[in-house]
Design a protein around this motif. Structure first.
Motif, PDB file in Angstrom:
ATOM      1  N   SER A 278       9.993  -7.226  -6.814  1.00 32.64           N
ATOM      2  CA  SER A 278       9.968  -7.355  -5.355  1.00 32.64           C
ATOM      3  C   SER A 278       9.038  -6.314  -4.718  1.00 32.64           C
ATOM      4  CB  SER A 278      11.378  -7.211  -4.781  1.00 32.64           C
ATOM      5  OG  SER A 278      11.912  -5.957  -5.148  1.00 32.64           O
ATOM      6  N   HIS A 279       8.798  -5.216  -5.419  1.00 31.66           N
ATOM      7  CA  HIS A 279       7.942  -4.145  -4.907  1.00 31.66           C
ATOM      8  C   HIS A 279       7.031  -3.666  -6.044  1.00 31.66           C
ATOM      9  CE1 HIS A 279      11.326  -4.233  -2.143  1.00 31.66           C
ATOM     10  NE2 HIS A 279      10.539  -3.668  -1.239  1.00 31.66           N
ATOM     11  N   ILE A 280       5.975  -2.943  -5.690  1.00 31.08           N
ATOM     12  CA  ILE A 280       5.021  -2.440  -6.687  1.00 31.08           C
ATOM     13  C   ILE A 280       4.748  -0.970  -6.403  1.00 31.08           C
ATOM     14  CG2 ILE A 280       2.621  -2.628  -7.541  1.00 31.08           C
ATOM     15  CD1 ILE A 280       4.173  -5.131  -8.229  1.00 31.08           C
ATOM     16  N   ASP A 281       4.763  -0.153  -7.438  1.00 30.92           N
ATOM     17  CA  ASP A 281       4.396   1.262  -7.297  1.00 30.92           C
ATOM     18  C   ASP A 281       2.887   1.387  -7.570  1.00 30.92           C
ATOM     19  OD1 ASP A 281       3.790   3.899  -7.688  1.00 30.92           O
ATOM     20  OD2 ASP A 281       5.424   4.303  -9.097  1.00 30.92           O
ATOM     21  N   ASP A 282       2.124   1.648  -6.512  1.00 26.55           N
ATOM     22  CA  ASP A 282       0.662   1.718  -6.673  1.00 26.55           C
ATOM     23  C   ASP A 282       0.142   3.153  -6.528  1.00 26.55           C
ATOM     24  OD1 ASP A 282       0.996   2.073  -3.961  1.00 26.55           O
ATOM     25  OD2 ASP A 282      -0.412   0.505  -3.354  1.00 26.55           O
ATOM     26  N   SER A 283       0.975   4.137  -6.913  1.00 26.79           N
ATOM     27  CA  SER A 283       0.593   5.537  -6.667  1.00 26.79           C
ATOM     28  C   SER A 283      -0.689   5.935  -7.404  1.00 26.79           C
ATOM     29  CB  SER A 283       1.746   6.479  -7.029  1.00 26.79           C
ATOM     30  OG  SER A 283       2.289   6.126  -8.267  1.00 26.79           O
ATOM     31  N   ILE A 284      -1.003   5.314  -8.532  1.00 32.03           N
ATOM     32  CA  ILE A 284      -2.228   5.734  -9.245  1.00 32.03           C
ATOM     33  C   ILE A 284      -3.477   5.251  -8.497  1.00 32.03           C
ATOM     34  CG2 ILE A 284      -3.509   5.632 -11.421  1.00 32.03           C
ATOM     35  CD1 ILE A 284      -0.927   5.808 -12.881  1.00 32.03           C
ATOM     36  N   ALA A 285      -3.427   4.043  -7.936  1.00 28.57           N
ATOM     37  CA  ALA A 285      -4.558   3.564  -7.119  1.00 28.57           C
ATOM     38  C   ALA A 285      -4.740   4.479  -5.909  1.00 28.57           C
ATOM     39  CB  ALA A 285      -4.304   2.131  -6.663  1.00 28.57           C
ATOM     40  N   ARG A 286      -3.622   4.905  -5.312  1.00 29.69           N
ATOM     41  CA  ARG A 286      -3.693   5.798  -4.140  1.00 29.69           C
ATOM     42  C   ARG A 286      -4.350   7.123  -4.520  1.00 29.69           C
ATOM     43  NH1 ARG A 286       0.285   4.819   0.245  1.00 29.69           N
ATOM     44  NH2 ARG A 286       0.917   2.647   0.037  1.00 29.69           N
ATOM     45  N   LYS A 287      -4.017   7.599  -5.725  1.00 33.92           N
ATOM     46  CA  LYS A 287      -4.552   8.893  -6.155  1.00 33.92           C
ATOM     47  C   LYS A 287      -6.027   8.768  -6.588  1.00 33.92           C
ATOM     48  CE  LYS A 287      -3.553  11.981 -10.008  1.00 33.92           C
ATOM     49  NZ  LYS A 287      -4.168  11.163 -11.053  1.00 33.92           N
ATOM     50  N   ASP A 288      -6.330   7.731  -7.383  1.00 29.45           N
ATOM     51  CA  ASP A 288      -7.672   7.643  -7.985  1.00 29.45           C
ATOM     52  C   ASP A 288      -8.771   7.306  -6.982  1.00 29.45           C
ATOM     53  OD1 ASP A 288      -6.549   8.199 -10.397  1.00 29.45           O
ATOM     54  OD2 ASP A 288      -7.039   6.294 -11.360  1.00 29.45           O
ATOM     55  N   TRP A 289      -8.518   6.362  -6.088  1.00 28.90           N
ATOM     56  CA  TRP A 289      -9.599   5.968  -5.154  1.00 28.90           C
ATOM     57  C   TRP A 289      -9.094   5.808  -3.717  1.00 28.90           C
ATOM     58  CZ3 TRP A 289      -8.255   0.775  -4.255  1.00 28.90           C
ATOM     59  CH2 TRP A 289      -7.569   0.145  -5.294  1.00 28.90           C
ATOM     60  N   SER A 290      -8.095   6.670  -3.392  1.00 24.86           N
ATOM     61  CA  SER A 290      -7.642   6.855  -1.996  1.00 24.86           C
ATOM     62  C   SER A 290      -7.198   5.563  -1.323  1.00 24.86           C
ATOM     63  CB  SER A 290      -8.744   7.488  -1.140  1.00 24.86           C
ATOM     64  OG  SER A 290      -9.231   8.625  -1.756  1.00 24.86           O
ATOM     65  N   TRP A 291      -6.534   4.699  -2.075  1.00 19.86           N
ATOM     66  CA  TRP A 291      -6.061   3.431  -1.508  1.00 19.86           C
ATOM     67  C   TRP A 291      -4.898   3.652  -0.536  1.00 19.86           C
ATOM     68  CZ3 TRP A 291      -5.968  -1.064   0.384  1.00 19.86           C
ATOM     69  CH2 TRP A 291      -4.794  -1.822   0.440  1.00 19.86           C
ATOM     70  N   ARG A 292      -4.962   3.035   0.656  1.00 13.14           N
ATOM     71  CA  ARG A 292      -3.850   2.986   1.619  1.00 13.14           C
ATOM     72  C   ARG A 292      -3.921   1.642   2.329  1.00 13.14           C
ATOM     73  NH1 ARG A 292      -3.535   6.953  -0.498  1.00 13.14           N
ATOM     74  NH2 ARG A 292      -3.247   9.131   0.061  1.00 13.14           N
ATOM     75  N   PRO A 293      -2.856   0.859   2.337  1.00 19.14           N
ATOM     76  CA  PRO A 293      -2.881  -0.369   3.143  1.00 19.14           C
ATOM     77  C   PRO A 293      -2.740  -0.024   4.618  1.00 19.14           C
ATOM     78  CG  PRO A 293      -0.732  -0.112   2.104  1.00 19.14           C
ATOM     79  CD  PRO A 293      -1.569   1.055   1.644  1.00 19.14           C
ATOM     80  N   SER A 294      -3.273  -0.873   5.498  1.00 19.47           N
ATOM     81  CA  SER A 294      -3.117  -0.540   6.920  1.00 19.47           C
ATOM     82  C   SER A 294      -2.333  -1.587   7.704  1.00 19.47           C
ATOM     83  CB  SER A 294      -4.476  -0.253   7.563  1.00 19.47           C
ATOM     84  OG  SER A 294      -5.342  -1.304   7.331  1.00 19.47           O
ATOM     85  N   TYR A 295      -1.880  -2.649   7.034  1.00 16.49           N
ATOM     86  CA  TYR A 295      -1.123  -3.694   7.754  1.00 16.49           C
ATOM     87  C   TYR A 295       0.365  -3.668   7.410  1.00 16.49           C
ATOM     88  CZ  TYR A 295      -5.181  -5.900   9.785  1.00 16.49           C
ATOM     89  OH  TYR A 295      -6.296  -6.132  10.549  1.00 16.49           O
ATOM     90  N   THR A 296       1.209  -3.733   8.473  1.00 13.17           N
ATOM     91  CA  THR A 296       2.641  -3.975   8.308  1.00 13.17           C
ATOM     92  C   THR A 296       2.867  -5.469   8.510  1.00 13.17           C
ATOM     93  OG1 THR A 296       2.980  -3.718  10.664  1.00 13.17           O
ATOM     94  CG2 THR A 296       3.237  -1.717   9.301  1.00 13.17           C
ATOM     95  N   LEU A 297       4.091  -5.933   8.247  1.00 14.51           N
ATOM     96  CA  LEU A 297       4.400  -7.359   8.419  1.00 14.51           C
ATOM     97  C   LEU A 297       4.132  -7.796   9.862  1.00 14.51           C
ATOM     98  CD1 LEU A 297       5.553 -10.092   7.599  1.00 14.51           C
ATOM     99  CD2 LEU A 297       7.857  -9.130   7.750  1.00 14.51           C
ATOM    100  N   ASP A 298       4.631  -7.053  10.853  1.00 12.53           N
ATOM    101  CA  ASP A 298       4.440  -7.473  12.247  1.00 12.53           C
ATOM    102  C   ASP A 298       2.976  -7.423  12.683  1.00 12.53           C
ATOM    103  OD1 ASP A 298       7.052  -8.135  12.630  1.00 12.53           O
ATOM    104  OD2 ASP A 298       7.617  -6.288  13.677  1.00 12.53           O
TER     105      ASP A 298
END
Ligand code: NAD
Length: 313
Positions: A278-298
């Protein structure tokens, strides 16, 4: 900027029809060749008809145009794949081997390979980390997991710079999905904007990882433009945007369209969804190439409704 020639396979699909535009914006119209097994619905930029199971035609296009990067999107997706398991294996693996070999033999520098949350299976935690055990339940997921391992092999053995993301379900207003298990989350907005009720093929509480198309494009370009030495995952990066259930997306739509209604009629896709986290831990993408999503559901719902209202649905 160094001259690039970028080949996109499966470019007429849900992702390709949007990604091709992003790539043309970055590299210029002439530097991006869209290809697909079927003709595009509207002509926009360079296009060549290409069935990627045809290794010779692929190799010829790569050589003729001195292609430097391939975005290999052509595939048969999760729900459609279950209708024809053998064909799905042959198309998904056959096309990828053709891309890998053409790239290795003909000087392609970078390859993008889209993997999927379908590589995970039912026996993992609800928020698998990067190195979670892969036990896919569909032929599509099996082909993606195998593709990830071949990507790692070609990197280690031949130095081919392959980069990959495990996309969650992708939601966008520009194009229609092509037979996946998360398709409902695009269809629901179309029905809501048309003032129609929606019948959902999943249960109300089936929470799945999803991502808005703008975030998915941002992640893809960010990954492909990252410095080679910053890429520590050569199978495929976990990637997360947001997670929600059919009941939650309905509540979000009702904030903008209060009389929208939904009914539930789960089919074979419920079983596929049940095998996914149901969820994904993407901490390595965040660390390696500064990934951050910018959209919430609403925020996504607001933009989807606004953009779809501009179209003649
Ligand atoms: P899609 O089904 O919308 O598009 C796939 C395209 O590939 C189609 O235009 C189809 O005509 C083309 N194609 C199929 N067989 C081909 C062949 N033999 N040769 C050339 N073209 C062929 O899929 P999409 O949603 O755009 O997905 C693109 C990639 O991203 C796929 O590899 C998919 O597995 C992956 N992915 C998508 C999602 C999602 O939510 N859309 C999620 C995870 C991974």
């Amino acid at each position: 900027m160094k001259r690039e020639c970028i080949l996109v396979t499966g470019a007429n699909g849900q992702i390709g029809s949007v990604l091709t535009g992003y790539l043309r914006g970055i590299y210029g119209d002439d530097q991006v060749i869209a290809t697909d097994i079927r003709e595009p619905e509207t002509a926009a930029g360079r296009f060549e008809k290409l069935d990627v199971t045809d290794a010779a035609s692929l190799a010829q296009i790569v050589s003729k145009n001195k292609v430097t990067q391939v975005y290999h999107l052509a595939a048969i997706l999760s729900a459609r794949g279950e209708q024809e398991p053998m064909k799905t294996w042959q198309v998904n693996m056959g096309t990828y081997f053709n891309v890998l070999e053409a790239a290795r033999e003909r000087g392609v520098e970078k390859v993008f390979y889209p993997s999927s949350i379908a590589v995970f299976g039912a026996h993992i935690s609800n928020e698998p980390g990067q190195w979670a055990y892969l036990e896919p339940a569909t032929v599509y997921g099996i082909s993606k997991a195998a593709g990830e391992n071949w990507s790692d092999y070609y990197f280690k053995r031949y130095g081919l710079d392959i980069r990959s993301l495990r996309y969650p379900g992708i939601i966008g207003h520009q194009s229609m999905p092509g037979g996946g298990t998360t398709d409902y989350a695009v269809d629901i907005y179309h029905k809501a904007v048309k003032g129609e009720a929606f019948e959902c093929f999943l249960n109300p509480d089936t929470t799945l990882p999803m991502i808005y198309i703008s975030d998915a494009m941002d992640a893809t370009i960010r990954l492909m433009e990252a410095a080679r030495e910053d890429i520590t995952v050569r199978t495929s990066y976990n990637l997360a945007g947001m997670s929600f259930s059919p009941a939650e997306i309905t509540a979000s739509i009702q904030k903008f369209i209060p009389d929208f209604t939904i009914t539930y009629n789960p089919d074979f896709r419920q079983k596929i969804a049940d095998s996914w986290p149901s969820h994904i831990d993407d901490s390595i993408a965040r660390k390696d190439w500064s990934w951050r999503p910018s959209y919430t559901l609403d925020k996504m719902t607001e933009e989807m409704i606004r953009e779809l209202r501009k179209k003649d649905l």
